[in-house]
Design a protein around this motif. Structure first.
Motif, mmCIF file in Angstrom:
data_model
loop_
_atom_site.group_PDB
_atom_site.id
_atom_site.type_symbol
_atom_site.label_atom_id
_atom_site.label_comp_id
_atom_site.label_asym_id
_atom_site.label_seq_id
_atom_site.Cartn_x
_atom_site.Cartn_y
_atom_site.Cartn_z
ATOM 1 N N LEU A 1 2.336 4.973 2.838
ATOM 2 C CA LEU A 1 1.985 5.831 3.970
ATOM 3 C C LEU A 1 2.124 7.298 3.558
ATOM 4 O O LEU A 1 1.259 8.125 3.856
ATOM 5 N N GLU A 2 3.219 7.589 2.859
ATOM 6 C CA GLU A 2 3.457 8.960 2.403
ATOM 7 C C GLU A 2 2.316 9.427 1.486
ATOM 8 O O GLU A 2 1.842 10.557 1.581
ATOM 9 N N ALA A 3 1.872 8.529 0.594
ATOM 10 C CA ALA A 3 0.799 8.893 -0.334
ATOM 11 C C ALA A 3 -0.500 9.182 0.424
ATOM 12 O O ALA A 3 -1.224 10.122 0.098
ATOM 13 N N LEU A 4 -0.768 8.382 1.473
ATOM 14 C CA LEU A 4 -1.975 8.629 2.271
ATOM 15 C C LEU A 4 -1.852 9.970 2.997
ATOM 16 O O LEU A 4 -2.788 10.762 3.029
ATOM 17 N N HIS A 5 -0.681 10.220 3.579
ATOM 18 C CA HIS A 5 -0.446 11.511 4.234
ATOM 19 C C HIS A 5 -0.738 12.651 3.266
ATOM 20 O O HIS A 5 -1.361 13.647 3.625
ATOM 21 N N LEU B 1 -6.174 20.018 24.375
ATOM 22 C CA LEU B 1 -5.644 19.726 23.038
ATOM 23 C C LEU B 1 -5.713 18.224 22.787
ATOM 24 O O LEU B 1 -5.201 17.429 23.575
ATOM 25 N N THR B 2 -6.330 17.843 21.680
ATOM 26 C CA THR B 2 -6.538 16.428 21.427
ATOM 27 C C THR B 2 -5.914 16.008 20.105
ATOM 28 O O THR B 2 -6.172 16.610 19.066
ATOM 29 N N LYS B 3 -5.084 14.979 20.201
ATOM 30 C CA LYS B 3 -4.445 14.407 19.020
ATOM 31 C C LYS B 3 -5.115 13.076 18.739
ATOM 32 O O LYS B 3 -5.506 12.375 19.662
ATOM 33 N N ILE B 4 -5.291 12.748 17.483
ATOM 34 C CA ILE B 4 -5.886 11.470 17.109
ATOM 35 C C ILE B 4 -4.812 10.595 16.482
ATOM 36 O O ILE B 4 -4.129 11.019 15.547
ATOM 37 N N ASN B 5 -4.631 9.397 17.011
ATOM 38 C CA ASN B 5 -3.745 8.425 16.382
ATOM 39 C C ASN B 5 -4.583 7.448 15.574
ATOM 40 O O ASN B 5 -5.642 7.014 16.029
ATOM 41 N N SER B 6 -4.114 7.102 14.384
ATOM 42 C CA SER B 6 -4.772 6.054 13.610
ATOM 43 C C SER B 6 -3.714 5.104 13.085
ATOM 44 O O SER B 6 -2.632 5.537 12.685
ATOM 45 N N VAL B 7 -4.041 3.825 13.102
ATOM 46 C CA VAL B 7 -3.124 2.833 12.553
ATOM 47 C C VAL B 7 -3.585 2.523 11.131
ATOM 48 O O VAL B 7 -4.746 2.172 10.918
ATOM 49 N N MET B 8 -2.668 2.685 10.176
ATOM 50 C CA MET B 8 -3.022 2.423 8.778
ATOM 51 C C MET B 8 -2.882 0.932 8.488
ATOM 52 O O MET B 8 -1.785 0.385 8.534
ATOM 53 N N ILE B 9 -4.020 0.275 8.211
ATOM 54 C CA ILE B 9 -4.026 -1.168 7.977
ATOM 55 C C ILE B 9 -4.445 -1.392 6.525
ATOM 56 O O ILE B 9 -5.619 -1.268 6.184
ATOM 57 N N PRO B 10 -3.476 -1.694 5.653
ATOM 58 C CA PRO B 10 -3.778 -1.787 4.226
ATOM 59 C C PRO B 10 -4.909 -2.779 3.949
ATOM 60 O O PRO B 10 -4.914 -3.894 4.473
ATOM 61 N N GLY B 11 -5.881 -2.340 3.148
ATOM 62 C CA GLY B 11 -6.990 -3.214 2.783
ATOM 63 C C GLY B 11 -8.095 -3.266 3.827
ATOM 64 O O GLY B 11 -9.157 -3.815 3.589
ATOM 65 N N GLY C 1 -1.015 -12.786 8.664
ATOM 66 C CA GLY C 1 -0.343 -12.300 7.461
ATOM 67 C C GLY C 1 -0.856 -10.966 6.949
ATOM 68 O O GLY C 1 -0.622 -10.603 5.799
ATOM 69 N N GLN C 2 -1.583 -10.221 7.802
ATOM 70 C CA GLN C 2 -1.991 -8.863 7.414
ATOM 71 C C GLN C 2 -0.734 -7.996 7.344
ATOM 72 O O GLN C 2 -0.033 -7.856 8.338
ATOM 73 N N ARG C 3 -0.445 -7.435 6.167
ATOM 74 C CA ARG C 3 0.808 -6.678 6.035
ATOM 75 C C ARG C 3 0.647 -5.231 6.486
ATOM 76 O O ARG C 3 -0.463 -4.696 6.500
ATOM 77 N N GLY C 4 1.763 -4.621 6.860
ATOM 78 C CA GLY C 4 1.774 -3.187 7.118
ATOM 79 C C GLY C 4 2.045 -2.449 5.815
ATOM 80 O O GLY C 4 2.436 -3.056 4.829
ATOM 81 N N PRO C 5 1.828 -1.110 5.798
ATOM 82 C CA PRO C 5 2.044 -0.371 4.555
ATOM 83 C C PRO C 5 3.528 -0.121 4.268
ATOM 84 O O PRO C 5 4.335 -0.043 5.189
ATOM 85 N N GLN C 6 3.867 -0.004 2.994
ATOM 86 C CA GLN C 6 5.204 0.428 2.589
ATOM 87 C C GLN C 6 5.351 1.920 2.902
ATOM 88 O O GLN C 6 4.350 2.645 2.890
ATOM 89 N N PRO C 7 6.596 2.393 3.152
ATOM 90 C CA PRO C 7 6.773 3.821 3.453
ATOM 91 C C PRO C 7 6.120 4.742 2.417
ATOM 92 O O PRO C 7 5.511 5.752 2.770
ATOM 93 N N LEU C 8 6.228 4.372 1.127
ATOM 94 C CA LEU C 8 5.679 5.262 0.105
ATOM 95 C C LEU C 8 4.148 5.261 0.096
ATOM 96 O O LEU C 8 3.521 6.260 -0.235
ATOM 97 N N VAL D 1 -1.224 9.521 11.541
ATOM 98 C CA VAL D 1 -1.488 8.236 10.895
ATOM 99 C C VAL D 1 -0.200 7.426 10.878
ATOM 100 O O VAL D 1 0.798 7.848 10.305
ATOM 101 N N MET D 2 -0.241 6.280 11.564
ATOM 102 C CA MET D 2 0.964 5.468 11.720
ATOM 103 C C MET D 2 0.820 4.173 10.937
ATOM 104 O O MET D 2 -0.285 3.680 10.745
ATOM 105 N N PRO D 3 1.947 3.593 10.511
ATOM 106 C CA PRO D 3 1.860 2.318 9.800
ATOM 107 C C PRO D 3 1.624 1.157 10.762
ATOM 108 O O PRO D 3 2.159 1.148 11.870
ATOM 109 N N LEU D 4 0.830 0.175 10.338
ATOM 110 C CA LEU D 4 0.642 -1.051 11.125
ATOM 111 C C LEU D 4 1.985 -1.764 11.269
ATOM 112 O O LEU D 4 2.747 -1.876 10.314
ATOM 113 N N ILE D 5 2.266 -2.214 12.496
ATOM 114 C CA ILE D 5 3.433 -3.078 12.720
ATOM 115 C C ILE D 5 2.880 -4.482 12.928
ATOM 116 O O ILE D 5 2.084 -4.702 13.836
#
Lengths: 64, 491
Positions: B288-292, B229-239, B279-286, B262-266
């Motif tokens: 991330l939700e929209a991408l999900h 069983l394989t899970k894929i993690n991705s970091v969401m990096i806006p832009g 100064g690369q920002r992480g995504p806002q919760p909303l 899909v996880m938000p960039l920290i």
């Protein structure tokens, strides 16, 4: 000629020990050290020094 | 209606035996978690994920994982990672306070298994790369499997060295693997990975990203062939890769990945990562939700990830790693299966009860003639119940209830409001901003003062549903809110 490890910058990830073709790198006391008698700077084996190539921290595996 | 079962103890103390006796008097025989698989999961797969908190949203309420930081060496550099600094108060992937040898790791696993009955999974997630630092990973798994045969083994890897070890993973019965895949286009990869170290050479730029991409895909295909069983993690990096993750999702789904997380960039500047410093920002919760939401219908999504550390211990929302540091573990520990065994019997009962209650609540919501939608935040410490006080919570679980059902859409980290018996004014301010877009907050207990302040900020908070199942409470809330037929509470 040999390489050395700047201990204050080293994260102790151990990748260099694993990659060194001459077994020159060991964990001694609290830090990794290069044995200058064993280090060949990878001449004749690889184009680049393996410890410096794999090290995640810039300027940490450097010529002694 | 199922028999009400005595509330599951997810607290530190509490007599398992007493709880078990009470549960047994409920009169049904313990079986596997959830008397049957949820409707949308193949029963054979369910059998393999029902007690893996990172592969099953249902399991994460009941089962705990631990990571042992035995693999510090890494073969790539990611722009969101800096393993040079560790702060005990930080929680993010790639961070670990103490690195362990395989023997120390074995002792730690036994100590945790004896004390944390929820433990079901041992993972190796670095802090470097588990496949690159393979000797230590393998030695740890071999030792642990000998002592605790029923613990699930899993690894997390960047994929570069993965194809070299798939056969051995299968031989060691590693049934769950996570690959972090942030791109399927080397042009984008070059913005995320400054270099990789492959076959004795450092590669940079597009070439590095291309090699990494090819190895990741090869590794994924090999795992699927072996039925791992394989899970894929991705970091969401806006832009950088946010829009591209739709493509990534398609690629991994087509190759048979089980789940996509899909996880938000920290990227705090203080972490000293490249992204943090530039100064690369992480995504806002909303965001991330929209991408999900855009990814719905592709590979199954994981929405309950907590982005835990490489040395995390415990239930996903309740890190107990500080209780099991090296100096707390004696050199001579023997595995005692009794606590884990008793807990599993208890979960079998409770979990079936929870699934039934959840089904009832969701049916009531979806059959209601209403087009209303609510964002509900919940404080929980596990067991699928609203059992955490507002003042003690360090994260909020966010659910959306609508005609589509009751769905977990994410979690948001917050500062702990109550410290040393006092409510922190500054913390409340940040909690209010974390509650953006939330209509109602459900918790086990909340004081009048924070309740009033939250109400002023437009969030209704209530402890009226304290200790209920999350879905039961949300279902009742929905009924009250939109005037549909209410549910009879079950637990």
């Amino acid at each position: 000629m040999a390489f050395k490890i700047i201990a204050s910058q080293c994260t102790q990830c151990g990748a260099c020990e694993y990659e060194c073709p001459s077994d020159a790198i060991t964990f001694k006391g609290e830090k990794y050290v290069v044995d200058p008698k064993k280090c060949t700077e990878c001449r004749g084996e690889f184009d680049t020094q393996q410890c410096a190539s794999v090290c995640p921290v810039p300027k940490t595996c450097v010529p002694a | 209606m199922p028999q009400p079962v005595k509330q599951l103890e997810t607290t530190r103390k509490g007599s398992l035996d007493g709880a078990l006796r009470a549960a047994k008097s409920g009169g049904c025989a313990p079986s596997s978690c959830g008397l049957s698989a949820p409707d949308d999961i193949d029963p054979a797969i369910w059998e393999r994920i029902k007690d893996h908190p990172c592969f099953s949203e249902e399991a994460h309420h009941y089962f705990a994982r631990m990571h042992v930081a035995v693999a510090p060496a890494c073969n790539i550099q990611c722009n969101y990672c800096n393993r040079k600094y560790d702060c005990a108060n930080e929680s993010r992937p790639g961070v670990a306070s103490e690195k362990l040898t395989p023997d120390q790791a074995l002792r730690k696993v036994i100590a945790v298994a004896n004390e944390v009955p929820q433990l079901s999974v041992l993972g190796i997630a670095g802090p470097g790369d588990a496949c690159y630092d393979w000797k230590k990973t393998k030695a740890t798994f071999e030792r642990v499997a000998r002592e605790i045969p029923d613990i699930k083994l899993c690894i997390s890897t960047n994929g570069l060295a993965l194809p070299d070890h798939v056969d051995e993973l299968a031989e060691m019965n590693v049934d769950h693997v996570t690959i972090t895949i942030n791109m399927v286009d080397p042009e984008i990869g070059a913005k995320i990975y400054p270099w990789i170290f492959y076959r004795h050479r450092r590669y940079t730029g597009i070439e590095a990203a291309r090699i990494l991409h090819e190895r990741q895909m090869l590794g994924l295909e090999m795992l699927i062939k072996k039925d791992i069983l394989t899970k894929i993690n991705s970091v969401m990096i806006p832009g950088v890769n946010d829009a591209h993750l739709v493509e990534v999702n398609k690629w991994v789904r087509d190759r048979g990945a089980f789940m996509h997380n899909v996880m938000p960039l920290i990227s705090e500047p203080s972490h000293g990562t490249y992204y943090g410093l530039t100064g690369q920002r992480g995504p806002q919760p909303l965001e991330l939700e929209a991408l999900h939401d855009r990814l719905e219908g592709g590979a199954k999504l994981m929405r309950h990830c907590r982005q835990c550390r490489a040395d995390a211990v415990g239930l996903l929302g309740d890190d107990r790693r500080r209780e099991f540091t090296r100096d707390h573990i004696s050199s001579d520990v023997t595995y005692n299966a009794s606590k884990r065994h008793a807990y599993r019997q208890l979960v079998a009962l409770e979990c079936g009860d929870h699934l039934a209650a959840r089904k009832d609540a969701i049916t009531a919501v979806t059959s209601a003639e209403s087009d209303g939608q609510l964002h509900v935040a919940v404080t929980t410490k596990g067991g699928g119940r609203i059992n955490e006080h507002f003042g003690h919570a360090t994260e909020l679980q966010v659910y959306v209830v609508s005609q589509k059902g009751i769905n977990l859409v994410g979690n948001r980290k917050i500062g702990q409001y109550c410290l040393g018996g006092w409510g922190e004014e500054a913390t409340l301010y940040s909690i209010i901003s974390a509650l953006e877009g939330i209509d109602i907050l459900l918790c086990a207990k909340i004081g009048d003062s924070p309740k009033k302040r939250l109400a002023e900020a437009g969030v209704r908070a209530t402890d009226a549903f304290g200790y209920d199942y999350i879905e039961t409470a949300i279902g009742a809330l929905y009924a009250a809110e939109f005037g549909v037929k209410p549910l009879v509470a079950t637990a």
